[in-house]
Write an enzyme that holds these catalytic residues in place. Structure first.
Site, mmCIF file in Angstrom:
data_model
loop_
_atom_site.group_PDB
_atom_site.id
_atom_site.type_symbol
_atom_site.label_atom_id
_atom_site.label_comp_id
_atom_site.label_asym_id
_atom_site.label_seq_id
_atom_site.Cartn_x
_atom_site.Cartn_y
_atom_site.Cartn_z
ATOM 1 N N ASN A 48 0.875 -1.167 0.000
ATOM 2 C CA ASN A 48 0.000 0.000 0.000
ATOM 3 C C ASN A 48 0.912 1.217 0.000
ATOM 4 O O ASN A 48 1.630 1.448 0.960
ATOM 5 C CB ASN A 48 -0.898 0.035 1.234
ATOM 6 C CG ASN A 48 -1.909 -1.082 1.233
ATOM 7 O OD1 ASN A 48 -2.396 -1.483 0.190
ATOM 8 N ND2 ASN A 48 -2.217 -1.608 2.400
ATOM 9 N N HIS A 59 8.559 5.441 4.117
ATOM 10 C CA HIS A 59 9.580 4.760 3.321
ATOM 11 C C HIS A 59 8.947 3.644 2.485
ATOM 12 O O HIS A 59 7.951 3.046 2.881
ATOM 13 C CB HIS A 59 10.696 4.213 4.222
ATOM 14 C CG HIS A 59 10.226 3.174 5.187
ATOM 15 N ND1 HIS A 59 9.759 3.489 6.441
ATOM 16 C CD2 HIS A 59 10.146 1.831 5.084
ATOM 17 C CE1 HIS A 59 9.408 2.391 7.073
ATOM 18 N NE2 HIS A 59 9.632 1.369 6.271
ATOM 19 N N HIS A 61 8.027 0.296 1.199
ATOM 20 C CA HIS A 61 8.056 -1.030 1.800
ATOM 21 C C HIS A 61 6.785 -1.783 1.426
ATOM 22 O O HIS A 61 5.843 -1.217 0.881
ATOM 23 C CB HIS A 61 8.149 -0.923 3.322
ATOM 24 C CG HIS A 61 6.893 -0.380 3.957
ATOM 25 N ND1 HIS A 61 6.554 0.960 3.902
ATOM 26 C CD2 HIS A 61 5.894 -1.002 4.622
ATOM 27 C CE1 HIS A 61 5.399 1.144 4.533
ATOM 28 N NE2 HIS A 61 4.977 -0.033 4.971
ATOM 29 N N GLN A 63 4.321 -5.434 2.863
ATOM 30 C CA GLN A 63 4.083 -6.350 3.964
ATOM 31 C C GLN A 63 3.814 -7.741 3.405
ATOM 32 O O GLN A 63 3.356 -7.886 2.272
ATOM 33 C CB GLN A 63 2.888 -5.881 4.797
ATOM 34 C CG GLN A 63 3.131 -4.549 5.472
ATOM 35 C CD GLN A 63 1.948 -4.107 6.290
ATOM 36 O OE1 GLN A 63 1.317 -4.894 6.975
ATOM 37 N NE2 GLN A 63 1.622 -2.824 6.210
#
Length: 184
Positions: A48, A59, A61, A63
């Site tokens: 997201n 930052h 990234h 999940q």
């Protein structure tokens, strides 16, 4: 959580394709590692981007969730694909991709390994699907060339999104792949 780069100002659109391939390699490694656990039946990588899409950290990234049961949406997708195959089709996504490539109406772009297209059932503005040109069930089945192709597709797509409104484009991205429950 998987950080894409030690440089927190980078996004997929601003990263080099080789660096994105490192992220793709990590997704594959985590899918395999988590999926090998007896109590894990489903591994979902998702990203997201942007506060409006629910990202709490600025930052870049993603999940990875690993769950004991297969969630409802993947179960529906698996059931639909199984039903299609039982009715004499081959692979639903392979046949769908062949049709979209033949019609060439909703193809955004292609590289050697992937096609990026707007599915006819899209419900969100700017919704696209990245589909492998080879029959693959999960990210860990991609060879090195295909992983580089996915990295290329992600870099090109996110760059186009950012360029659309000349701002970092918010999005949600998830991988739909086979469960790790050792079923067919």
């Amino acid at each position: 959580v998987v950080c894409f780069s030690p440089d927190h100002s980078l996004t997929l659109a601003r990263m080099k394709t080789g660096d994105i391939k490192n992220v793709v390699d990590e997704w594959a490694a985590q899918y395999r590692e988590l999926g090998e656990k007896d109590f894990i039946s489903h591994v979902q990588s998702f990203d997201n981007r942007g506060e409006m899409m629910g990202a709490s950290n600025p930052h870049p990234h993603c999940q990875i969730w690993a769950t004991e049961s297969v969630p409802e949406q993947p179960t529906k997708e698996i059931d639909a694909q199984r039903e299609y195959a039982e009715k004499g089709g081959k692979c639903l996504l392979c046949d769908y991709l062949a049709l979209e490539r033949q019609r060439s109406e909703r193809i955004v772009f292609e590289n050697d390994s992937f096609a990026v297209l707007v599915p006819f059932w899209a419900v969100y503005p700017f919704e696209v699907m990245i589909v492998s040109k080879q029959h693959r069930l999960a990210i860990d089945e991609f060879n090195g060339e295909e992983r580089a192709g996915l990295a290329d597709a992600l870099q090109r797509l996110t760059t186009r999104y950012d360029n659309l409104f000349l701002t970092p484009f918010p999005y949600s991205m998830g991988f739909h792949q086979k469960p790790t429950d050792r079923g067919e």
